[in-house]
Design a protein around this motif. Sequence first.
Motif, PDB file in Angstrom:
ATOM      1  N   SER A  46     -11.443   1.130  -7.474  1.00 40.43           N
ATOM      2  CA  SER A  46     -10.062   1.581  -6.768  1.00 40.43           C
ATOM      3  C   SER A  46      -9.524   2.844  -7.166  1.00 40.43           C
ATOM      4  O   SER A  46      -9.543   3.237  -8.321  1.00 40.43           O
ATOM      5  N   PRO A  47      -9.029   3.707  -6.163  1.00 42.12           N
ATOM      6  CA  PRO A  47      -8.609   5.066  -6.430  1.00 42.12           C
ATOM      7  C   PRO A  47      -7.629   5.068  -7.615  1.00 42.12           C
ATOM      8  O   PRO A  47      -7.392   6.129  -8.408  1.00 42.12           O
ATOM      9  N   ALA A  48      -6.830   4.122  -7.705  1.00 43.46           N
ATOM     10  CA  ALA A  48      -5.841   4.045  -8.713  1.00 43.46           C
ATOM     11  C   ALA A  48      -6.165   4.004  -9.976  1.00 43.46           C
ATOM     12  O   ALA A  48      -5.476   4.137 -11.039  1.00 43.46           O
ATOM     13  N   LEU A  49      -7.480   3.439 -10.305  1.00 42.76           N
ATOM     14  CA  LEU A  49      -7.945   3.293 -11.476  1.00 42.76           C
ATOM     15  C   LEU A  49      -9.404   4.058 -11.742  1.00 42.76           C
ATOM     16  O   LEU A  49     -10.149   3.593 -11.629  1.00 42.76           O
ATOM     17  N   PRO A  50      -9.447   5.391 -11.828  1.00 44.80           N
ATOM     18  CA  PRO A  50     -10.546   5.955 -11.972  1.00 44.80           C
ATOM     19  C   PRO A  50     -11.205   5.490 -13.272  1.00 44.80           C
ATOM     20  O   PRO A  50     -10.849   5.107 -14.309  1.00 44.80           O
ATOM     21  N   ALA A  51     -12.815   5.661 -13.151  1.00 47.15           N
ATOM     22  CA  ALA A  51     -13.458   5.030 -14.360  1.00 47.15           C
ATOM     23  C   ALA A  51     -13.071   5.993 -15.750  1.00 47.15           C
ATOM     24  O   ALA A  51     -12.922   7.324 -15.358  1.00 47.15           O
ATOM     25  N   ARG A  95       1.751   1.808 -16.646  1.00 45.37           N
ATOM     26  CA  ARG A  95       3.134   2.112 -16.749  1.00 45.37           C
ATOM     27  C   ARG A  95       3.809   2.923 -15.544  1.00 45.37           C
ATOM     28  O   ARG A  95       4.808   3.024 -15.355  1.00 45.37           O
ATOM     29  N   LYS A  96       2.869   3.526 -14.849  1.00 48.57           N
ATOM     30  CA  LYS A  96       3.375   4.454 -13.657  1.00 48.57           C
ATOM     31  C   LYS A  96       3.713   3.609 -12.415  1.00 48.57           C
ATOM     32  O   LYS A  96       4.503   3.922 -11.790  1.00 48.57           O
ATOM     33  N   GLY A  97       3.176   2.399 -12.500  1.00 46.14           N
ATOM     34  CA  GLY A  97       3.741   1.460 -11.206  1.00 46.14           C
ATOM     35  C   GLY A  97       2.808   0.491 -10.959  1.00 46.14           C
ATOM     36  O   GLY A  97       1.664   0.603 -11.749  1.00 46.14           O
ATOM     37  N   ASP A  98       3.020  -0.443 -10.250  1.00 41.52           N
ATOM     38  CA  ASP A  98       1.972  -1.630  -9.940  1.00 41.52           C
ATOM     39  C   ASP A  98       0.854  -1.107  -9.491  1.00 41.52           C
ATOM     40  O   ASP A  98       0.868  -0.230  -8.560  1.00 41.52           O
ATOM     41  N   ILE A  99      -0.190  -1.683  -9.612  1.00 39.81           N
ATOM     42  CA  ILE A  99      -1.761  -1.594  -8.910  1.00 39.81           C
ATOM     43  C   ILE A  99      -2.221  -2.989  -8.498  1.00 39.81           C
ATOM     44  O   ILE A  99      -2.212  -3.784  -8.887  1.00 39.81           O
ATOM     45  N   LEU A 100      -2.439  -2.813  -6.984  1.00 42.77           N
ATOM     46  CA  LEU A 100      -2.935  -3.919  -6.376  1.00 42.77           C
ATOM     47  C   LEU A 100      -4.593  -3.793  -6.316  1.00 42.77           C
ATOM     48  O   LEU A 100      -5.171  -2.759  -5.674  1.00 42.77           O
ATOM     49  N   LEU A 101      -4.988  -4.744  -6.847  1.00 38.86           N
ATOM     50  CA  LEU A 101      -6.910  -4.797  -6.751  1.00 38.86           C
ATOM     51  C   LEU A 101      -7.307  -5.698  -5.519  1.00 38.86           C
ATOM     52  O   LEU A 101      -6.458  -6.905  -5.504  1.00 38.86           O
ATOM     53  N   HIS A 102      -8.038  -5.456  -4.528  1.00 34.61           N
ATOM     54  CA  HIS A 102      -8.259  -6.283  -3.626  1.00 34.61           C
ATOM     55  C   HIS A 102      -9.878  -6.731  -3.709  1.00 34.61           C
ATOM     56  O   HIS A 102     -10.745  -6.042  -3.362  1.00 34.61           O
ATOM     57  N   HIS A 103      -9.999  -7.967  -4.182  1.00 37.45           N
ATOM     58  CA  HIS A 103     -11.582  -8.317  -4.370  1.00 37.45           C
ATOM     59  C   HIS A 103     -11.906  -9.244  -3.226  1.00 37.45           C
ATOM     60  O   HIS A 103     -10.975  -9.847  -2.705  1.00 37.45           O
ATOM     61  N   PRO A 104     -13.387  -9.219  -2.968  1.00 39.16           N
ATOM     62  CA  PRO A 104     -14.151  -8.594  -3.449  1.00 39.16           C
ATOM     63  C   PRO A 104     -14.529  -7.178  -2.984  1.00 39.16           C
ATOM     64  O   PRO A 104     -15.485  -6.734  -3.225  1.00 39.16           O
ATOM     65  N   PHE A 105     -13.744  -6.577  -2.184  1.00 36.90           N
ATOM     66  CA  PHE A 105     -13.956  -5.310  -1.516  1.00 36.90           C
ATOM     67  C   PHE A 105     -13.840  -4.217  -2.682  1.00 36.90           C
ATOM     68  O   PHE A 105     -14.362  -3.215  -2.429  1.00 36.90           O
TER      69      PHE A 105
END
Length: 413
Positions: free
Chosen positions: A304-309, A318-328
């Motif tokens: 996910s680009p919003a959560l780099p390794a 804290r910066k805002g909501d993050i949507l994860l779309h599994h299994p993609f």
Amino acid sequence: YRVLSEARDKNLPLFERLKFLSITSSNLDEFFMVRVASLKDMVHAKYTKPDIAGLKPSEQLEKIGVKTHEMVAMQYSTYNRSILPALKQNGLCVVTTHADLNAEQGAYVDEYFRENVYPVLTPMAVDSSRPFPLIRNKTLNIAALLQKKSGEEDLEFAMVQVPSVLPRIVEIPSDRKTGRSVILLEEIIERNIGSMFLNYNVVAYSPFRIMRNADLTIDEEEAVDLLEEIQKQLKKRQWGEAIRLEVESGMDKRLLKIIKKELNIEPENIYEIDGPLDLTVLMKIYGLEGFDHLKTPRYEPQQSPALPAGCNIFEEIRKGDILLHHPFQSFTPVVDFIRQAARDPEVLAIKQTLYRVSGNSPIIAALAQAAENGKQVTVLVELKARFDEENNIVWARMLEKAGCHVIYGLVGL
């Protein structure tokens, strides 16, 4: 039928079609062990109220039987007439009978039997002193009729379970120009069946497989401890009523009669099969090394680009909501989230619902770690996740040992 239509679709890569055919088999097994089994229970309980379509349980069973026989015939016609020849064209020969082995292959198979298979087998004979053995649900067995070499007239029944601890697909030497060859474990055992009954002639032999009623009947209101109640029921699942018998077509009539009588199976619940019993074995062929050009390339979930390794997940949230779309997208951030929470001194409690969990789940390890680090960890484990009950009991116990508070599902749900 929907999954079978995928297996029959010639536009799909060949090994993907194998996989779909395998799935039809495991789906059908589950359908019988649960849905058909519950209809059988209704018939035994003399429940005759029609369902929404106006059919009594006995009428439903009748219609299901007709439809299933049609479907199984279609499954095996797909396997024999379409899949097997296509595999051969693509360099993989599945030896369908041990009589087709050449001298070199025969010698290899016999050596493999002596070294690897023979020590694991436990042949069982039936006579006045030994009752008919208990045959476990979904196991593959080979039944045999024996006659004493001393010339006695009487035939005796014996059987041996095909061991599930050994691979059911065995690769054998082949002419590399024509491709690779594999044979099924039961064929290797059948070829050497005489060596298990030394003082007897083997008159006939044939594989068979039974399906038992595995529908758990759990009285939750009465159960003091749901965990123990489910464990008790799981043991019974191995010995539930036999509701379907699969035999190789052309099985000796005398053999079939003995099995039918001992298992108390009606003729309409016997499936004569032209091919290997239990097509879930095709998944093992799918797993063979090589043949990648016949498979759909594996999909790699994206980060996910919003959560780099390596990021601090709490700061990102804290910066805002993050949507994860599994299994993609990758599931890794979810695991990292729990791992970071387990270590973070600011985190006081973790509450988590688990429905089905993989073999060596990193989530379980992170939750156990959190409890060991002194956090309040509460986990709701759904013990009634169908056919994962055993698995979930193991995890629930492990979490409790680590100091987590475990809740087992909700009564009535």
